[in-house]
Design a protein around this motif. Structure first.
Motif, mmCIF file in Angstrom:
data_model
loop_
_atom_site.group_PDB
_atom_site.id
_atom_site.type_symbol
_atom_site.label_atom_id
_atom_site.label_comp_id
_atom_site.label_asym_id
_atom_site.label_seq_id
_atom_site.Cartn_x
_atom_site.Cartn_y
_atom_site.Cartn_z
ATOM 1 N N ASP A 28 0.227 -18.930 7.400
ATOM 2 C CA ASP A 28 -0.246 -17.875 6.491
ATOM 3 C C ASP A 28 0.088 -18.180 5.038
ATOM 4 O O ASP A 28 0.504 -17.311 4.263
ATOM 5 C CB ASP A 28 0.351 -16.512 6.884
ATOM 6 C CG ASP A 28 -0.247 -15.989 8.188
ATOM 7 O OD1 ASP A 28 -1.384 -16.392 8.518
ATOM 8 O OD2 ASP A 28 0.422 -15.187 8.861
ATOM 9 N N GLY A 29 -0.049 -19.464 4.685
ATOM 10 C CA GLY A 29 0.165 -19.861 3.302
ATOM 11 C C GLY A 29 1.608 -20.118 2.920
ATOM 12 O O GLY A 29 1.884 -20.553 1.796
ATOM 13 N N VAL A 41 13.064 -21.983 14.343
ATOM 14 C CA VAL A 41 12.757 -20.555 14.430
ATOM 15 C C VAL A 41 12.250 -20.098 13.075
ATOM 16 O O VAL A 41 12.928 -20.267 12.052
ATOM 17 C CB VAL A 41 13.995 -19.742 14.851
ATOM 18 C CG1 VAL A 41 13.649 -18.254 14.882
ATOM 19 C CG2 VAL A 41 14.496 -20.197 16.220
ATOM 20 N N ILE A 42 11.052 -19.531 13.066
ATOM 21 C CA ILE A 42 10.428 -19.103 11.816
ATOM 22 C C ILE A 42 10.274 -17.584 11.829
ATOM 23 O O ILE A 42 9.724 -17.014 12.780
ATOM 24 C CB ILE A 42 9.062 -19.787 11.624
ATOM 25 C CG1 ILE A 42 9.260 -21.303 11.495
ATOM 26 C CG2 ILE A 42 8.340 -19.227 10.401
ATOM 27 C CD1 ILE A 42 7.966 -22.080 11.395
#
Length: 204
Positions: A28-29, A41-42
């Protein structure tokens, strides 16, 4: 004809160092650094987390408009424009096992086999290697036949095998060189086997 042999066959051993976060993915940019093979882990916000892992295939494909072949992903092929419609493609192991393809877009390289073999073996001849040359050929999976010669250089217990084969197109062609030392058969044979099993020629 010097241009034809404008490449370096001396393979310098190197050590691969691993650094953290060599890759960047964008979600998402927003960019996130990540290490190959290491779970990351994001935080997506609003309490949402995802775990991302980047892996690499063991075998990948290298291709040009004239041919393609598979090779171990840990090796990176190079491509050089030698000028006069000649392009050189090479993939090599740190131990010196080699696959080299020269593309000739305006001439048939079939007559260059002996010249190339002489160039490849001249240093070994000076050193005292015994050079045995014999006819050689390969038949690809699609039935195309490559013709050329094989040179085996022997000195004491050392043995180095070089193949120089050509594919003839319409006023064009490929000159293919493979090289492996007997001491590297066990670890590097996969490079050559994968290459020959997968080589596809599109040149007309």
């Amino acid at each position: 004809m010097k241009l034809i042999f404008a490449f370096v066959l001396t393979i310098v051993s190197f050590v691969q160092f691993s650094f953290a976060a060599n890759y960047v993915i964008s979600i998402d940019g927003k960019e996130h650094e990540i290490d190959l093979g290491a779970p990351k882990v994001i935080d997506l916000g609003d309490g949402q987390n995802i775990t991302v892992v980047i892996t690499q295939k063991e075998v990948v494909t290298y291709s040009t408009e004239n041919f393609s072949f598979d090779h171990p992903s840990k090796l990176t092929p190079s491509r050089t424009d030698l000028g006069n419609g000649i392009y050189q493609n090479m993939v090599a192991s740190p131990r010196g096992t080699l696959v080299l393809i020269q593309e000739y877009t305006s001439l048939d390289p079939s007559a260059l086999v002996d010249m190339m073999l002489n160039e490849l073996t001249k240093e070994e001849k000076k050193y005292g290697y015994k050079i045995t040359v014999s006819p050689s050929y390969k038949i690809l999976a699609d039935g195309k036949k490559l013709n050329g010669k094989s040179a085996t250089a022997t000195y004491r217990s050392d043995e180095n095998i070089k193949n120089v084969l050509t594919f003839k197109g319409n006023d064009a062609g490929l000159l293919i060189v493979t090289q492996i030392d007997s001491s590297n058969f066990e670890v590097d044979t996969v490079l050559l086997e994968t290459f020959w099993k997968s080589l596809t020629i599109n040149m007309q």
